[in-house]
Design an enzyme around this catalytic site. Structure first.
Site: not given
Ligand code: DQA
Length: 147
Positions: A10, A17, A74, A80, A87, A100-102, A107, A111
């Site tokens: 994604n 997004r 990332n 998760h 592995d 991770h961006l967030s 959250r 997560r």
């Molecule tokens: C993410 C955080 C993940 O929980 C989420 O599923 C993502 C983006 C982030 O960059 O904050 O797809 O990895």
């Protein structure tokens, strides 16, 4: 110094997004910034790759054994869930940094756990693009320290 940057599922949709969570930079813009930063850090080769498929990401780790000194990832939602990616990191033995961006800890509870963090050198989260930038710098420092 050769580094692979992997983006999981994604993340190809960045820019549109959930911009309130992930910001407005596109994946191409993030990669461009990382290339510029890599030059200043003495990285001679930076390859970037995105996949929505777990097995493709596993294959990318295996291939990295043949050319890279380390991996910045990332893993998206695979963070998760993916024992396969964990592995793969253990199997290839390359230093890996998770970004991770967030701020995943601010959250949903699902997560809060990373399957990968325990086999990574370290993790960055919550700083948007700067999680990648700080992660790349930390990875380069880590590799140089071991050289
Ligand atoms: C993410 C955080 C993940 O929980 C989420 O599923 C993502 C983006 C982030 O960059 O904050 O797809 O990895």
């Amino acid at each position: 110094m050769k580094i692979l940057v992997l983006h999981g599922p994604n993340l190809n949709l960045l820019g549109t997004r959930e911009p309130g969570i992930y910001g407005t930079l596109t994946l191409a813009e993030i990669n461009q910034r990382l290339h510029t930063l890599a030059n200043t850090l003495g990285v001679t080769e930076l390859r970037t790759q995105q996949s929505n498929h777990e097995g493709m990401l596993v294959d990318a780790f295996h291939d990295a054994r043949n050319w890279a000194n380390g991996v910045l990832i990332n893993p998206g939602a695979y963070t998760h869930t993916s024992i396969a990616l964990r592995d793969a990191i253990s199997a290839v033995g390359l230093p890996v940094v998770e970004a991770h961006l967030s701020n995943v800890y601010a959250r949903e509870a699902f997560r809060h756990h990373s399957m990968l963090a325990g086999v990574c050198v370290g993790s960055l989260c919550g700083f948007g693009y700067n999680s990648y930038a700080l992660g790349l710098q930390a990875l380069v420092w880590h590799i140089q320290k071991g050289a």
